[in-house]
Design a protein around this motif. Structure first.
Motif, PDB file in Angstrom:
ATOM      1  N   ASP A   1      33.561  46.866  36.704  1.00  0.00           N
ATOM      2  CA  ASP A   1      33.628  45.901  37.804  1.00  0.00           C
ATOM      3  C   ASP A   1      32.387  46.098  38.678  1.00  0.00           C
ATOM      4  O   ASP A   1      32.346  46.980  39.527  1.00  0.00           O
ATOM      5  N   GLN A   2      31.374  45.269  38.471  1.00  0.00           N
ATOM      6  CA  GLN A   2      30.093  45.413  39.164  1.00  0.00           C
ATOM      7  C   GLN A   2      29.828  44.228  40.105  1.00  0.00           C
ATOM      8  O   GLN A   2      28.683  43.955  40.434  1.00  0.00           O
ATOM      9  N   ARG A   3      30.860  43.526  40.540  1.00  0.00           N
ATOM     10  CA  ARG A   3      30.662  42.294  41.315  1.00  0.00           C
ATOM     11  C   ARG A   3      29.883  42.526  42.606  1.00  0.00           C
ATOM     12  O   ARG A   3      28.893  41.841  42.871  1.00  0.00           O
ATOM     13  N   THR A   4      30.310  43.487  43.398  1.00  0.00           N
ATOM     14  CA  THR A   4      29.637  43.718  44.681  1.00  0.00           C
ATOM     15  C   THR A   4      28.235  44.281  44.472  1.00  0.00           C
ATOM     16  O   THR A   4      27.315  43.941  45.220  1.00  0.00           O
ATOM     17  N   ASN A   5      28.076  45.132  43.454  1.00  0.00           N
ATOM     18  CA  ASN A   5      26.745  45.675  43.157  1.00  0.00           C
ATOM     19  C   ASN A   5      25.778  44.567  42.753  1.00  0.00           C
ATOM     20  O   ASN A   5      24.617  44.555  43.169  1.00  0.00           O
ATOM     21  N   VAL A   6      26.259  43.634  41.917  1.00  0.00           N
ATOM     22  CA  VAL A   6      25.409  42.531  41.466  1.00  0.00           C
ATOM     23  C   VAL A   6      25.004  41.657  42.638  1.00  0.00           C
ATOM     24  O   VAL A   6      23.835  41.278  42.777  1.00  0.00           O
ATOM     25  N   LYS A   7      25.953  41.344  43.510  1.00  0.00           N
ATOM     26  CA  LYS A   7      25.640  40.491  44.665  1.00  0.00           C
ATOM     27  C   LYS A   7      24.615  41.168  45.565  1.00  0.00           C
ATOM     28  O   LYS A   7      23.636  40.539  45.979  1.00  0.00           O
ATOM     29  N   ASP A   8      24.806  42.451  45.853  1.00  0.00           N
ATOM     30  CA  ASP A   8      23.861  43.177  46.704  1.00  0.00           C
ATOM     31  C   ASP A   8      22.475  43.236  46.065  1.00  0.00           C
ATOM     32  O   ASP A   8      21.461  43.065  46.751  1.00  0.00           O
ATOM     33  N   PHE A   9      22.417  43.458  44.752  1.00  0.00           N
ATOM     34  CA  PHE A   9      21.136  43.542  44.058  1.00  0.00           C
ATOM     35  C   PHE A   9      20.403  42.200  44.092  1.00  0.00           C
ATOM     36  O   PHE A   9      19.201  42.154  44.367  1.00  0.00           O
ATOM     37  N   LEU A  10      21.120  41.111  43.806  1.00  0.00           N
ATOM     38  CA  LEU A  10      20.480  39.796  43.779  1.00  0.00           C
ATOM     39  C   LEU A  10      19.959  39.388  45.153  1.00  0.00           C
ATOM     40  O   LEU A  10      18.907  38.748  45.267  1.00  0.00           O
TER      41      LEU A  10
END
Length: 109
Positions: free
Chosen positions: A84-93
């Motif tokens: 579950d990488q949803r928050t990590n992906v949003k922060d990275f983008l």
């Protein structure tokens, strides 16, 4: 009697079908449950001019997870990440200025 004009309004028409609609420029980040506690994060809707493989490689390195680039039904590229990488992906983008935070839609539990 007066002439009555009824405007044609289709309630079932998608908002994205109208001109000027901005539904296509959203980045959709979804989580899909596999078996047990395992899940997959998918990122779809990234711009075509971006290097998707390079972004996937950066995701894998920064989040310490496995990932792959898959073709969708409409020949668009989708990134799959393990966990579950949803928050990590949003922060990275947002941090790398790939897209704005209001253009990212998080789906899932």
């Amino acid at each position: 009697m007066s002439n009555l004009q009824f405007h044609n309004f289709d309630a079932f028409k998608d908002a994205a079908d109208e001109p000027g609609a901005s539904q296509g420029d959203k980045v959709h980040v979804r989580v899909q449950q596999r078996n047990g506690r395992k899940c997959i994060t998918t990122i779809a809707g990234l711009a075509d001019d971006l290097d998707i493989k390079r972004i996937c490689k950066a995701f894998k390195k920064n989040f310490s997870c496995n990932g792959a680039v898959q073709k969708d039904e409409d020949d668009s590229e989708v990134i799959q990440l393990s966990g579950d990488q949803r928050t990590n992906v949003k922060d990275f983008l947002v941090d790398q200025e790939i897209c704005h935070s209001d253009a990212i839609v998080l789906h899932g539990f």
